[in-house]
Design a protein around this motif. Structure first.
Motif, PDB file in Angstrom:
ATOM      1  N   VAL A  55     -38.352 -84.553  65.219  1.00 15.35           N
ATOM      2  CA  VAL A  55     -37.795 -83.415  64.429  1.00 15.35           C
ATOM      3  C   VAL A  55     -36.815 -82.714  65.863  1.00 15.35           C
ATOM      4  O   VAL A  55     -35.774 -82.348  65.707  1.00 15.35           O
ATOM      5  CB  VAL A  55     -38.758 -82.156  64.197  1.00 15.35           C
ATOM      6  CG1 VAL A  55     -38.000 -80.942  63.738  1.00 15.35           C
ATOM      7  CG2 VAL A  55     -39.717 -82.875  63.009  1.00 15.35           C
ATOM      8  N   ASP A  56     -37.512 -82.488  66.807  1.00 21.61           N
ATOM      9  CA  ASP A  56     -36.549 -82.060  68.105  1.00 21.61           C
ATOM     10  C   ASP A  56     -35.567 -83.150  68.427  1.00 21.61           C
ATOM     11  O   ASP A  56     -34.547 -82.436  68.631  1.00 21.61           O
ATOM     12  CB  ASP A  56     -37.456 -81.944  69.402  1.00 21.61           C
ATOM     13  CG  ASP A  56     -38.607 -80.967  69.237  1.00 21.61           C
ATOM     14  OD1 ASP A  56     -38.640 -79.949  69.895  1.00 21.61           O
ATOM     15  OD2 ASP A  56     -39.624 -81.152  68.501  1.00 21.61           O
ATOM     16  N   LEU A  57     -35.870 -84.301  68.373  1.00 20.54           N
ATOM     17  CA  LEU A  57     -34.689 -85.218  68.678  1.00 20.54           C
ATOM     18  C   LEU A  57     -33.656 -85.178  67.622  1.00 20.54           C
ATOM     19  O   LEU A  57     -32.473 -85.161  67.914  1.00 20.54           O
ATOM     20  CB  LEU A  57     -35.516 -86.648  68.571  1.00 20.54           C
ATOM     21  CG  LEU A  57     -34.377 -87.456  69.639  1.00 20.54           C
ATOM     22  CD1 LEU A  57     -34.506 -87.222  70.884  1.00 20.54           C
ATOM     23  CD2 LEU A  57     -34.871 -89.116  69.330  1.00 20.54           C
ATOM     24  N   THR A  58     -33.882 -85.167  66.355  1.00 19.49           N
ATOM     25  CA  THR A  58     -33.029 -85.008  65.323  1.00 19.49           C
ATOM     26  C   THR A  58     -32.275 -83.719  65.336  1.00 19.49           C
ATOM     27  O   THR A  58     -31.014 -83.789  65.375  1.00 19.49           O
ATOM     28  CB  THR A  58     -33.746 -85.060  63.967  1.00 19.49           C
ATOM     29  OG1 THR A  58     -34.418 -86.320  63.449  1.00 19.49           O
ATOM     30  CG2 THR A  58     -32.730 -84.601  62.829  1.00 19.49           C
ATOM     31  N   HIS A  59     -32.687 -82.651  65.544  1.00 17.03           N
ATOM     32  CA  HIS A  59     -31.943 -81.402  65.969  1.00 17.03           C
ATOM     33  C   HIS A  59     -31.163 -81.651  67.060  1.00 17.03           C
ATOM     34  O   HIS A  59     -30.080 -81.096  67.133  1.00 17.03           O
ATOM     35  CB  HIS A  59     -32.990 -79.969  65.813  1.00 17.03           C
ATOM     36  CG  HIS A  59     -32.276 -78.904  66.186  1.00 17.03           C
ATOM     37  ND1 HIS A  59     -32.522 -78.435  67.447  1.00 17.03           N
ATOM     38  CD2 HIS A  59     -31.224 -78.083  65.521  1.00 17.03           C
ATOM     39  CE1 HIS A  59     -31.525 -77.250  67.657  1.00 17.03           C
ATOM     40  NE2 HIS A  59     -31.003 -77.098  66.587  1.00 17.03           N
ATOM     41  N   SER A 120     -39.572 -76.275  75.269  1.00 16.36           N
ATOM     42  CA  SER A 120     -38.932 -76.707  74.100  1.00 16.36           C
ATOM     43  C   SER A 120     -37.967 -75.565  73.484  1.00 16.36           C
ATOM     44  O   SER A 120     -38.163 -74.350  73.929  1.00 16.36           O
ATOM     45  CB  SER A 120     -39.956 -77.038  72.999  1.00 16.36           C
ATOM     46  OG  SER A 120     -40.649 -75.589  72.506  1.00 16.36           O
ATOM     47  N   PHE A 121     -37.015 -76.199  72.832  1.00 12.77           N
ATOM     48  CA  PHE A 121     -36.348 -75.120  72.269  1.00 12.77           C
ATOM     49  C   PHE A 121     -36.702 -74.048  71.406  1.00 12.77           C
ATOM     50  O   PHE A 121     -36.393 -72.810  71.460  1.00 12.77           O
ATOM     51  CB  PHE A 121     -35.211 -75.758  71.282  1.00 12.77           C
ATOM     52  CG  PHE A 121     -34.046 -76.252  71.950  1.00 12.77           C
ATOM     53  CD1 PHE A 121     -33.917 -76.219  73.035  1.00 12.77           C
ATOM     54  CD2 PHE A 121     -33.054 -76.973  70.943  1.00 12.77           C
ATOM     55  CE1 PHE A 121     -32.328 -76.875  73.732  1.00 12.77           C
ATOM     56  CE2 PHE A 121     -31.831 -77.480  71.681  1.00 12.77           C
ATOM     57  CZ  PHE A 121     -31.529 -77.359  72.894  1.00 12.77           C
ATOM     58  N   ALA A 122     -37.865 -74.129  70.781  1.00 17.24           N
ATOM     59  CA  ALA A 122     -38.542 -73.010  69.802  1.00 17.24           C
ATOM     60  C   ALA A 122     -39.236 -72.336  70.910  1.00 17.24           C
ATOM     61  O   ALA A 122     -39.184 -70.989  70.802  1.00 17.24           O
ATOM     62  CB  ALA A 122     -39.719 -73.699  68.995  1.00 17.24           C
TER      63      ALA A 122
END
Lengths: 377, 141
Positions: A55-59, A120-122
């Motif tokens: 998910v992180d990589l996709t975004h 992390s971005f979040a």
């Protein structure tokens, strides 16, 4: 085998790279491999990685995958991704898979960024503002949806009411007493616009599935439930970065791929499960799967179409709102689809030959869809 | 919103690709990135455009103008916030969405009107971290 490697590269630097975070190392390797293949990110429709979340990589990379693999079992994970990717490409789930590795093993820059770590971005761009898990974040787009489509609080509440009616027919459901829209709206506000009865239960429990070939499946004691089509995707680790707060891209991709692979039309579907951690999920699911037009799901539920006797039985176990919700509820949605197609559900739908099961992961971070059938096409 | 007796809000750990953003907020500037190939303005920060993968990007200071897109109002207790408080998504005039809090404003559905114009303000959390918050335009300025 019909699958080949067409691009391969390591990161630009190796050794000590204190100026790049772990995610940047993933990206550096990815862009180098894309250049090696003469491709761009928009050519990638399948993503696999370990260490970081897909998910992180996709975004991070700006992908729109139709196939993901986050198998993370140690250093050999990438070999396993290759094997899974071969199967996925041969199955037609995707055409071009990117497999990445990035690890700041020496410098430790941005390590743990995939799982909600401090880098992390979040953690950087959502955590400072006081979110407290799904109750505060999952519904953050609901007010926007209400303004855009005119959905009322009563229509949102009616999703919980309809599911309680199904739960009343199910002896294993945790909450079985009938409720009204007024009951829902009078229940305590947890995180506006959600009231208590619009939030899922928190329970203990579990389940399991066993799969085998269709050929062998005929020789077992239970009637076979065939998997007719499947779909999957991921979008963003942050709900604030969804492309559209009123619709899930994952639901559209996963649902579209599953229905297409199954070769079923909406009119063929007898039974529907939509993972309902909160009352708006059936609304998003109905629209993103295309059972109704955008903005029509609230009235559709309010009018009783998803209740017992309605034309599209939805969440017939009572759902996460009334049946059970352990945290990762998807297994229970699958179990109810299987029971319905077998003809063994407590609240059995007549002629449930085709069941669609739509699942969510995180807060619209991931989505997956399975179409089950009593018969093979 | 972070009042006496409450723990300071969560202070994130910048990474090499986000360090300029947090340096910007420390200096009360809201910095965004733009792809010089396709013009896309994006957030959160990355060293390449998430639309096309191009590394031809530039950093620029945003206007600080935004509008309220959606929110929840949390009624449960949080160690750093006085409940109830809104967790909001705002859209910057330049395009990107970001999560934030709305300050200088009652934390009620009546006061928090979707699409209301906002402007950025900054709150120091630690020596390293200052977070961008938003307030209704014309309020408390």
């Amino acid at each position: 085998m019909t699958v080949a490697v067409v691009g391969a590269s390591e990161t630009t630097e190796l050794g000590r790279i204190p100026h790049l975070s772990q995610m940047q190392l993933h990206a550096d390797g990815a862009f180098n491999a894309l250049a090696d293949a003469g491709l761009s990110v928009s050519d990638i429709d399948g993503i696999a990685t370990a260490g970081a979340s897909p998910v992180d990589l996709t975004h991070y990379l700006g992908l729109e995958p139709h196939w993901i693999d986050g198998t993370s079992v140690g250093g050999c994970s990438f070999l396993i991704h290759v094997r899974h990717a071969v199967a996925a490409i041969e199955a037609g789930y995707c055409e071009t898979v990117l497999i990445t590795h990035g690890e700041s093993g020496r410098s430790g820059v941005g390590r743990g960024g995939g799982g909600g770590g401090a880098a992390s971005f979040a953690s950087q761009f959502e955590m400072p503002y006081g979110p407290m898990g799904p109750t505060t974040l999952f519904g953050i787009g609901v007010l926007r949806y209400m303004k855009q489509y005119g959905m009322t609080h009563e229509q949102l509440a009616s999703a919980a009411v309809a599911q309680r009616e199904w739960a009343g027919m199910n002896p294993r459901a945790m909450y079985r007493d009938p409720i009204t829209v007024d009951d829902v709206l009078a229940s305590r506000v947890i995180a506006y616009p959600f009231h208590l009865l619009e939030c899922c239960l928190v329970t203990d429990g579990g389940g399991a599935l066993i799969l085998t070939s269709a050929e062998r499946a005929k020789d077992f004691p239970q009637p076979p439930v065939y998997i007719l089509g499947t779909g999957e995707s991921v979008e963003s680790p942050m709900i604030s970065q969804m492309a559209d707060l009123t619709s899930s891209r994952n639901f559209r991709i996963a649902g579209g791929d599953a229905m297409k692979a199954a070769g079923v039309k909406h009119a063929d579907v007898d039974h529907l499960m939509v993972y309902d951690a909160f009352a708006h999920l059936p609304i998003f699911g109905l629209e993103d799967l295309g059972f109704v037009e955008r903005g029509e799901a609230g009235p559709f539920i309010e009018e009783g179409n998803t209740r017992p006797g309605g034309r599209l039985p939805l969440n017939t176990n009572g759902g996460g709102l009334s049946y059970t919700h352990t945290g990762m509820y998807g297994m229970f949605a699958l179990q109810e689809s299987v029971r319905q197609v077998r003809g063994q559900a407590p609240a059995q739908v007549d002629g449930a030959n085709v069941s669609v099961c739509l699942g969510v992961g995180g807060m619209f971070s991931a989505g997956a869809c399975i179409v089950f059938g009593k018969e093979l096409p | 919103m972070s009042k006496e007796g409450l723990r300071p809000r969560y202070a994130p750990t910048p990474t090499p690709d986000t360090a300029h953003f947090w340096e910007g907020t420390r200096n009360h500037k809201l910095l965004l990135q733009r792809c010089t190939d396709c013009g896309t303005v994006y957030f959160p920060p990355r060293a390449f455009c998430p639309e096309n993968g191009s590394s031809n990007i530039e950093v620029f200071e945003a206007s600080g103008k935004a509008k309220l897109i959606s929110y929840t109002i949390n009624h449960r207790q949080h160690p750093s916030f006085e409940s109830p408080y809104a967790i909001a998504i705002v859209q910057l005039d330049e395009g990107p969405m970001m999560m934030s809090n709305i300050v200088d404003c009652e934390q009620t559905p009546e006061a928090l009107v979707l699409d209301m114009p906002l402007e950025v303000t900054f709150e120091k959390v630690s020596d390293e971290i200052t977070v961008p918050l938003f307030r209704p335009v014309g309020e408390g300025s």
